[in-house]
Write a protein that holds these residues in place. Structure first.
Motif, PDB file in Angstrom:
ATOM      1  N   SER A   1     -33.934 -22.623 -24.810  1.00  0.00           N
ATOM      2  CA  SER A   1     -33.520 -21.555 -25.709  1.00  0.00           C
ATOM      3  C   SER A   1     -32.685 -20.520 -24.952  1.00  0.00           C
ATOM      4  O   SER A   1     -33.128 -19.999 -23.919  1.00  0.00           O
ATOM      5  N   ALA A   2     -31.518 -20.209 -25.476  1.00  0.00           N
ATOM      6  CA  ALA A   2     -30.679 -19.173 -24.861  1.00  0.00           C
ATOM      7  C   ALA A   2     -31.400 -17.830 -24.855  1.00  0.00           C
ATOM      8  O   ALA A   2     -31.313 -17.075 -23.890  1.00  0.00           O
ATOM      9  N   GLU A   3     -32.125 -17.553 -25.936  1.00  0.00           N
ATOM     10  CA  GLU A   3     -32.844 -16.281 -26.043  1.00  0.00           C
ATOM     11  C   GLU A   3     -33.934 -16.169 -24.994  1.00  0.00           C
ATOM     12  O   GLU A   3     -34.113 -15.122 -24.371  1.00  0.00           O
ATOM     13  N   VAL A   4     -34.687 -17.248 -24.793  1.00  0.00           N
ATOM     14  CA  VAL A   4     -35.758 -17.231 -23.791  1.00  0.00           C
ATOM     15  C   VAL A   4     -35.171 -17.060 -22.395  1.00  0.00           C
ATOM     16  O   VAL A   4     -35.632 -16.225 -21.614  1.00  0.00           O
ATOM     17  N   ALA A   5     -34.161 -17.835 -22.060  1.00  0.00           N
ATOM     18  CA  ALA A   5     -33.550 -17.737 -20.725  1.00  0.00           C
ATOM     19  C   ALA A   5     -33.009 -16.334 -20.477  1.00  0.00           C
ATOM     20  O   ALA A   5     -33.209 -15.766 -19.406  1.00  0.00           O
ATOM     21  N   GLY A   6     -32.338 -15.775 -21.462  1.00  0.00           N
ATOM     22  CA  GLY A   6     -31.787 -14.429 -21.318  1.00  0.00           C
ATOM     23  C   GLY A   6     -32.866 -13.371 -21.182  1.00  0.00           C
ATOM     24  O   GLY A   6     -32.755 -12.446 -20.372  1.00  0.00           O
ATOM     25  N   ALA A   7     -33.929 -13.501 -21.969  1.00  0.00           N
ATOM     26  CA  ALA A   7     -35.015 -12.526 -21.914  1.00  0.00           C
ATOM     27  C   ALA A   7     -35.757 -12.587 -20.584  1.00  0.00           C
ATOM     28  O   ALA A   7     -36.108 -11.544 -20.011  1.00  0.00           O
ATOM     29  N   VAL A   8     -35.991 -13.783 -20.066  1.00  0.00           N
ATOM     30  CA  VAL A   8     -36.680 -13.904 -18.780  1.00  0.00           C
ATOM     31  C   VAL A   8     -35.793 -13.353 -17.659  1.00  0.00           C
ATOM     32  O   VAL A   8     -36.283 -12.680 -16.747  1.00  0.00           O
ATOM     33  N   ALA A   9     -34.504 -13.591 -17.724  1.00  0.00           N
ATOM     34  CA  ALA A   9     -33.587 -13.022 -16.726  1.00  0.00           C
ATOM     35  C   ALA A   9     -33.632 -11.498 -16.769  1.00  0.00           C
ATOM     36  O   ALA A   9     -33.710 -10.838 -15.725  1.00  0.00           O
ATOM     37  N   ALA A  10     -33.606 -10.930 -17.964  1.00  0.00           N
ATOM     38  CA  ALA A  10     -33.650  -9.469 -18.106  1.00  0.00           C
ATOM     39  C   ALA A  10     -34.984  -8.914 -17.617  1.00  0.00           C
ATOM     40  O   ALA A  10     -35.029  -7.872 -16.948  1.00  0.00           O
ATOM     41  N   LEU A  11     -36.077  -9.597 -17.928  1.00  0.00           N
ATOM     42  CA  LEU A  11     -37.396  -9.161 -17.474  1.00  0.00           C
ATOM     43  C   LEU A  11     -37.469  -9.187 -15.947  1.00  0.00           C
ATOM     44  O   LEU A  11     -37.923  -8.221 -15.324  1.00  0.00           O
ATOM     45  N   ALA A  12     -37.010 -10.272 -15.348  1.00  0.00           N
ATOM     46  CA  ALA A  12     -37.041 -10.385 -13.883  1.00  0.00           C
ATOM     47  C   ALA A  12     -36.219  -9.272 -13.241  1.00  0.00           C
ATOM     48  O   ALA A  12     -36.658  -8.646 -12.266  1.00  0.00           O
ATOM     49  N   GLN A  13     -35.037  -8.993 -13.795  1.00  0.00           N
ATOM     50  CA  GLN A  13     -34.203  -7.922 -13.248  1.00  0.00           C
ATOM     51  C   GLN A  13     -34.901  -6.574 -13.382  1.00  0.00           C
ATOM     52  O   GLN A  13     -34.861  -5.752 -12.474  1.00  0.00           O
ATOM     53  N   GLY A  14     -35.538  -6.344 -14.510  1.00  0.00           N
ATOM     54  CA  GLY A  14     -36.237  -5.076 -14.721  1.00  0.00           C
ATOM     55  C   GLY A  14     -37.421  -4.903 -13.790  1.00  0.00           C
ATOM     56  O   GLY A  14     -37.705  -3.795 -13.336  1.00  0.00           O
ATOM     57  N   LEU A  15     -38.119  -5.988 -13.500  1.00  0.00           N
ATOM     58  CA  LEU A  15     -39.298  -5.916 -12.639  1.00  0.00           C
ATOM     59  C   LEU A  15     -38.970  -6.015 -11.160  1.00  0.00           C
ATOM     60  O   LEU A  15     -39.841  -5.787 -10.318  1.00  0.00           O
ATOM     61  N   ALA A  16     -37.739  -6.339 -10.835  1.00  0.00           N
ATOM     62  CA  ALA A  16     -37.337  -6.486  -9.431  1.00  0.00           C
ATOM     63  C   ALA A  16     -37.037  -5.151  -8.778  1.00  0.00           C
ATOM     64  O   ALA A  16     -36.526  -5.110  -7.666  1.00  0.00           O
ATOM     65  N   GLY A  17     -37.329  -4.076  -9.449  1.00  0.00           N
ATOM     66  CA  GLY A  17     -37.181  -2.768  -8.832  1.00  0.00           C
ATOM     67  C   GLY A  17     -35.930  -2.015  -9.231  1.00  0.00           C
ATOM     68  O   GLY A  17     -35.656  -0.958  -8.690  1.00  0.00           O
ATOM     69  N   GLY A  18     -35.180  -2.543 -10.165  1.00  0.00           N
ATOM     70  CA  GLY A  18     -33.961  -1.859 -10.587  1.00  0.00           C
ATOM     71  C   GLY A  18     -32.897  -1.936  -9.515  1.00  0.00           C
ATOM     72  O   GLY A  18     -33.086  -2.517  -8.462  1.00  0.00           O
ATOM     73  N   GLY A  19     -31.775  -1.362  -9.795  1.00  0.00           N
ATOM     74  CA  GLY A  19     -30.680  -1.394  -8.838  1.00  0.00           C
ATOM     75  C   GLY A  19     -30.109  -2.785  -8.693  1.00  0.00           C
ATOM     76  O   GLY A  19     -30.296  -3.655  -9.540  1.00  0.00           O
ATOM     77  N   ALA A  20     -29.455  -3.015  -7.582  1.00  0.00           N
ATOM     78  CA  ALA A  20     -28.802  -4.298  -7.349  1.00  0.00           C
ATOM     79  C   ALA A  20     -29.846  -5.369  -7.048  1.00  0.00           C
ATOM     80  O   ALA A  20     -30.785  -5.148  -6.291  1.00  0.00           O
ATOM     81  N   THR A  21     -29.683  -6.513  -7.665  1.00  0.00           N
ATOM     82  CA  THR A  21     -30.565  -7.650  -7.397  1.00  0.00           C
ATOM     83  C   THR A  21     -29.709  -8.842  -6.992  1.00  0.00           C
ATOM     84  O   THR A  21     -28.484  -8.815  -7.129  1.00  0.00           O
ATOM     85  N   ALA A  22     -30.387  -9.869  -6.525  1.00  0.00           N
ATOM     86  CA  ALA A  22     -29.696 -11.121  -6.259  1.00  0.00           C
ATOM     87  C   ALA A  22     -29.099 -11.622  -7.568  1.00  0.00           C
ATOM     88  O   ALA A  22     -29.557 -11.254  -8.653  1.00  0.00           O
ATOM     89  N   PRO A  23     -28.087 -12.471  -7.494  1.00  0.00           N
ATOM     90  CA  PRO A  23     -27.483 -12.973  -8.725  1.00  0.00           C
ATOM     91  C   PRO A  23     -28.439 -13.892  -9.482  1.00  0.00           C
ATOM     92  O   PRO A  23     -29.080 -14.755  -8.887  1.00  0.00           O
ATOM     93  N   ILE A  24     -28.546 -13.663 -10.781  1.00  0.00           N
ATOM     94  CA  ILE A  24     -29.392 -14.468 -11.648  1.00  0.00           C
ATOM     95  C   ILE A  24     -28.627 -14.721 -12.938  1.00  0.00           C
ATOM     96  O   ILE A  24     -27.919 -13.840 -13.420  1.00  0.00           O
ATOM     97  N   ALA A  25     -28.755 -15.936 -13.469  1.00  0.00           N
ATOM     98  CA  ALA A  25     -28.042 -16.265 -14.705  1.00  0.00           C
ATOM     99  C   ALA A  25     -28.899 -17.178 -15.575  1.00  0.00           C
ATOM    100  O   ALA A  25     -29.520 -18.112 -15.072  1.00  0.00           O
ATOM    101  N   PRO A  26     -28.909 -16.909 -16.879  1.00  0.00           N
ATOM    102  CA  PRO A  26     -29.591 -17.812 -17.796  1.00  0.00           C
ATOM    103  C   PRO A  26     -28.693 -18.994 -18.144  1.00  0.00           C
ATOM    104  O   PRO A  26     -27.473 -18.873 -18.202  1.00  0.00           O
ATOM    105  N   ALA A  27     -29.324 -20.134 -18.354  1.00  0.00           N
ATOM    106  CA  ALA A  27     -28.614 -21.329 -18.832  1.00  0.00           C
ATOM    107  C   ALA A  27     -29.508 -21.939 -19.904  1.00  0.00           C
ATOM    108  O   ALA A  27     -30.248 -22.878 -19.647  1.00  0.00           O
ATOM    109  N   GLY A  28     -29.470 -21.331 -21.067  1.00  0.00           N
ATOM    110  CA  GLY A  28     -30.387 -21.741 -22.115  1.00  0.00           C
ATOM    111  C   GLY A  28     -29.699 -22.329 -23.320  1.00  0.00           C
ATOM    112  O   GLY A  28     -28.610 -21.903 -23.701  1.00  0.00           O
ATOM    113  N   GLY A  29     -30.364 -23.295 -23.916  1.00  0.00           N
ATOM    114  CA  GLY A  29     -29.868 -23.883 -25.145  1.00  0.00           C
ATOM    115  C   GLY A  29     -28.665 -24.777 -24.921  1.00  0.00           C
ATOM    116  O   GLY A  29     -28.332 -25.173 -23.812  1.00  0.00           O
ATOM    117  N   ARG A  30     -28.021 -25.060 -26.034  1.00  0.00           N
ATOM    118  CA  ARG A  30     -26.840 -25.927 -26.036  1.00  0.00           C
ATOM    119  C   ARG A  30     -25.592 -25.073 -26.284  1.00  0.00           C
ATOM    120  O   ARG A  30     -25.695 -23.961 -26.782  1.00  0.00           O
TER     121      ARG A  30
END
Length: 134
Positions: free
Chosen positions: A13-42
């Motif tokens: 699911s594109a929505e799930v992948a995007g939401a988990v990416a956003a959650l991880a970025q939010g919990l990683a302490g804010g600011g600059a994080t390592a590059p992360i990208a969702p690849a969800g759905g078709r």
């Protein structure tokens, strides 16, 4: 550009992948994080996995230190394994990570953002299996 481990979240699911990416970025302490990208759905927006979206996301986050691919369900695993078996599909150092999708994504991103190498990122994500919730 500093070499850094990139992370791809492969979901049906594109929505799930995007939401988990956003959650991880939010919990990683804010600011600059390592590059992360969702690849969800078709590509058409439906449920499923797409080699095209996975390859595109992996190339987007590749910073020369490897790419950790975390997946949600069975056929996502098969799709990533097939891509890893093909020469030149995924960036050099791309690795499928056996980890819980949400907790593993957070642990992977925190570790990569702190400068961890691919082995450390994979270990941190995999260790998320041991997180107790009782």
């Amino acid at each position: 550009m500093t070499a850094q481990v990139g992370i791809v979240l492969v979901s049906h699911s594109a929505e799930v992948a995007g939401a988990v990416a956003a959650l991880a970025q939010g919990l990683a302490g804010g600011g600059a994080t390592a590059p992360i990208a969702p690849a969800g759905g078709r590509p058409d927006g439906g449920l499923g996995t797409s080699s095209q979206l996975i390859v595109g996301a992996a190339r987007e986050v590749d910073r020369g230190a490897g790419v950790a691919l975390l997946v949600d369900l069975g056929s996502a695993v098969l799709t990533v394994k097939a891509l890893l078996a093909e020469e030149d599909e995924l960036p050099e150092g791309a690795r499928l990570v056996d980890a819980p999708f949400v907790e593993g994504a957070v642990a992977a991103l925190v570790t990569a953002s702190a400068g961890g190498d691919l082995d450390a990122v994979v270990a941190a994500a995999s260790e998320a299996y041991t997180y107790r919730k009782e």
